[in-house]
Design a protein around this motif. Structure first.
Motif, PDB file in Angstrom:
ATOM      1  N   HIS A  86       8.517   1.159  -9.599  1.00 44.00           N
ATOM      2  CA  HIS A  86       7.694  -0.351  -9.088  1.00 44.00           C
ATOM      3  C   HIS A  86       7.125  -0.822  -9.608  1.00 44.00           C
ATOM      4  O   HIS A  86       6.899  -2.143 -10.145  1.00 44.00           O
ATOM      5  N   VAL A  89       7.673  -2.159 -12.998  1.00 40.30           N
ATOM      6  CA  VAL A  89       8.437  -3.876 -13.363  1.00 40.30           C
ATOM      7  C   VAL A  89       7.322  -4.612 -12.268  1.00 40.30           C
ATOM      8  O   VAL A  89       7.369  -5.474 -13.163  1.00 40.30           O
ATOM      9  N   GLU A  90       6.995  -4.593 -11.837  1.00 44.38           N
ATOM     10  CA  GLU A  90       5.933  -5.878 -11.120  1.00 44.38           C
ATOM     11  C   GLU A  90       4.694  -6.187 -12.788  1.00 44.38           C
ATOM     12  O   GLU A  90       4.892  -7.189 -12.508  1.00 44.38           O
ATOM     13  N   LEU A 160      -2.638  -8.041  -6.226  1.00 40.20           N
ATOM     14  CA  LEU A 160      -2.132  -9.288  -6.911  1.00 40.20           C
ATOM     15  C   LEU A 160      -2.794 -10.246  -5.866  1.00 40.20           C
ATOM     16  O   LEU A 160      -2.642 -11.296  -6.577  1.00 40.20           O
TER      17      LEU A 160
END
Lengths: 343, 343
Positions: A86, A89-90, A160
């Motif tokens: 993940h 992808v992020e 993020l």
């Protein structure tokens, strides 16, 4: 001092056993081959197996048998792999363990789903704990995974959020808070706490273990930040300078923002204000040069060594009174490994 | 026959209670606000709450108290929401419940992580079952979630694999196999089985429940496929024709591929061979016209009604011998609702 051949053999042995156990949990007829091919990909690329090795060794140091911690160690490796998938992808990363990332190989949708599948299988592995450890201890172990997962997704969201909000006012304490959440819980705290819970049958003092795990995990993450800047891509296995290109608020970047003169600081801010895709390699190289000029890389390196010294001290407290076994030596030597490793 | 006002009130009541319980599990100081804002977004948009309502009603029909199934119902709603978030990223969907999807609002990385967070919180909710139901029954419920999750990620991987491989040789049986995995397990089988396990304290015949759940879930998914083609976007809440644009192998598309004359079939194949981003709205509309011309939409609609009749029959078997309570009537009426709903 560097780590011994004996340490590296033991790391390979613990890590290999956990990877085999993790792979065995993927061998389930209920899982479609369409899922298993991508889900098994990263596991088949090796990896250090640091996290499950730490769990197995801690269990053994506390007097438990390795096999009692094996489902938990396998779950730790599977959860870690799910997160890598993940994360890649992020961050839209290109390389993992020296080869194309999963989403570059199987598409974004397939990779997100493969990460979900790995997490599902990880949790399934914990079900074996009921039989192996009894429902009471199995429930405590499950609770540790629950706490870890909340911390990790929160840390990831915070990192993020900092990038999204364009934060340039952070200090080293913010950074330490962040990596406690996003790295230390799953990398060191969970393996240590679960290993000690199982090895001691629940009788361990988790507070001392938590202090040690924080210092150990922080030393690991700071080394990772530095390796991303100065490491050899061929050895390290991820694309060099990826953190900087993504705008991650590493300790090095935080130092640079504080240490640079106004004109240079403004250059860094303008760079961070660009969308990641618009940050050129030239610009990235210029920021790296600034990091070296302002001693930011050396600062992070020295900071990491200081934290490793604190880890070495808190190890003695966390593992006090335990016999001098190879498993105990292994955990002690991990402290050195964390700051010396080049991949 | 259409569903009664009483049914709709009961759906709103069950669904609302489960959504509140789900939201309460997100209210946790260990979770960062950076996570909670995106993670709570879809839950705040309402939604039908079909799945948790089915679980609560089944528990009540089997003689259990609603609150005994509440953590499980909340977990079902949270897991469902986590899947919606990841599905929307995987399909790059634009709309969910009439508003922009999570990744369009918070970025892809934030959305993937929010989905992970929702899944973590869902599993955490299940921990309350130990206290509420005892370790033995709680463990069976956990096992149901484990089985469901394996089926769902496998089904999702299979559907993505079919699109990746450009499969145009599928038949309705393949489709039924697929939706059993990707839809029925989490939409109907899990809520029914868990509700019945809790309500009956583990004494239920799960085989009859599984048959009923399969027909009920299949009726639901076929209706969804049809609504995606003919529904009003404003009512349905997702972008119209999204499945076709993505190339999903729906029952309608499978029928068209079998029923069309060679020239038309070749047009459909060429359309499916294009990368999704290159499929124009004109082309999508042309395929929809072919679907109507060849009776593919009517076929799927009729097929769905046939499955709903099978569901109505198997309901009687799965809920045989239970008293005629409002909860039992609610589940019976769900069968009609599945094929009549317009959102």
């Amino acid at each position: 001092m560097s780590t011994s051949a004996e340490f590296r053999e033991r790391l390979a042995s613990f890590g290999g056993a956990a990877r085999s156990a993790a792979a065995a949990y993927l061998d389930d007829d209920a899982l479609s081959p369409y899922l298993l091919t991508p889900a098994g990909d990263y596991l088949g690329r090796g990896g250090k197996g640091l996290r499950p090795a730490l769990c197995l060794a801690t269990c053994a140091a506390y007097g438990g048998r390795e096999e009692e911690a094996m489902p938990s160690a396998a779950a730790i490796e599977l959860v870690h792999t799910a997160m890598l998938v993940h994360d890649d992808v992020e961050d839209d990363s290109e390389l993992r363990r020296g080869r194309p990332t999963l989403h570059r190989r199987y598409g974004r949708a397939g990779a997100i789903n493969a990460g979900d599948g790995l997490a599902v299988v990880a949790l399934g592995a914990l079900r074996d704990n009921e039989r192996l450890l009894g429902t009471r201890l199995a429930s405590r172990v499950w609770s540790e995974f629950d706490v870890m997962a909340r911390q990790t997704v929160s840390g990831q969201a915070r990192e993020l959020g900092w990038m999204r909000d364009g934060r340039t006012d952070l200090c080293p304490d913010d950074y330490l808070d962040l990596i406690l959440q996003k790295t230390c819980w799953y990398t060191t705290l969970l393996p240590l706490r679960v290993g000690a819970l199982i090895g001691s049958r629940g009788a361990v003092d988790l507070a001392a273990m938590t202090r040690f795990g924080f210092f150990l995990g922080a030393a690991f993450q700071i080394r990772d930040d530095v390796l991303n800047l100065v490491g050899s891509q061929a050895v390290y296995g991820k694309e060099a300078l990826g953190d900087l290109r993504e705008g991650k608020r590493t300790l090095v970047l935080i130092h640079l923002l504080a240490a640079a003169a106004p004109a240079d600081r403004e250059r860094v801010r303008r760079f961070l204000a660009l969308p990641p895709a618009q940050r050129s390699s030239d610009q990235v190289e210029q920021i790296v040069a600034l990091m070296h000029d302002h001693g930011s890389v050396a600062f992070a390196d020295e900071f990491g060594r200081g934290i490793a010294r604190a880890a070495a001290q808190s190890f003695e407290e966390a593992f006090a009174g335990l016999p001098g076994t190879p498993a105990r030596w292994f955990v002690r030597d991990l402290v050195t490994y964390m700051v010396e490793r080049d991949r």
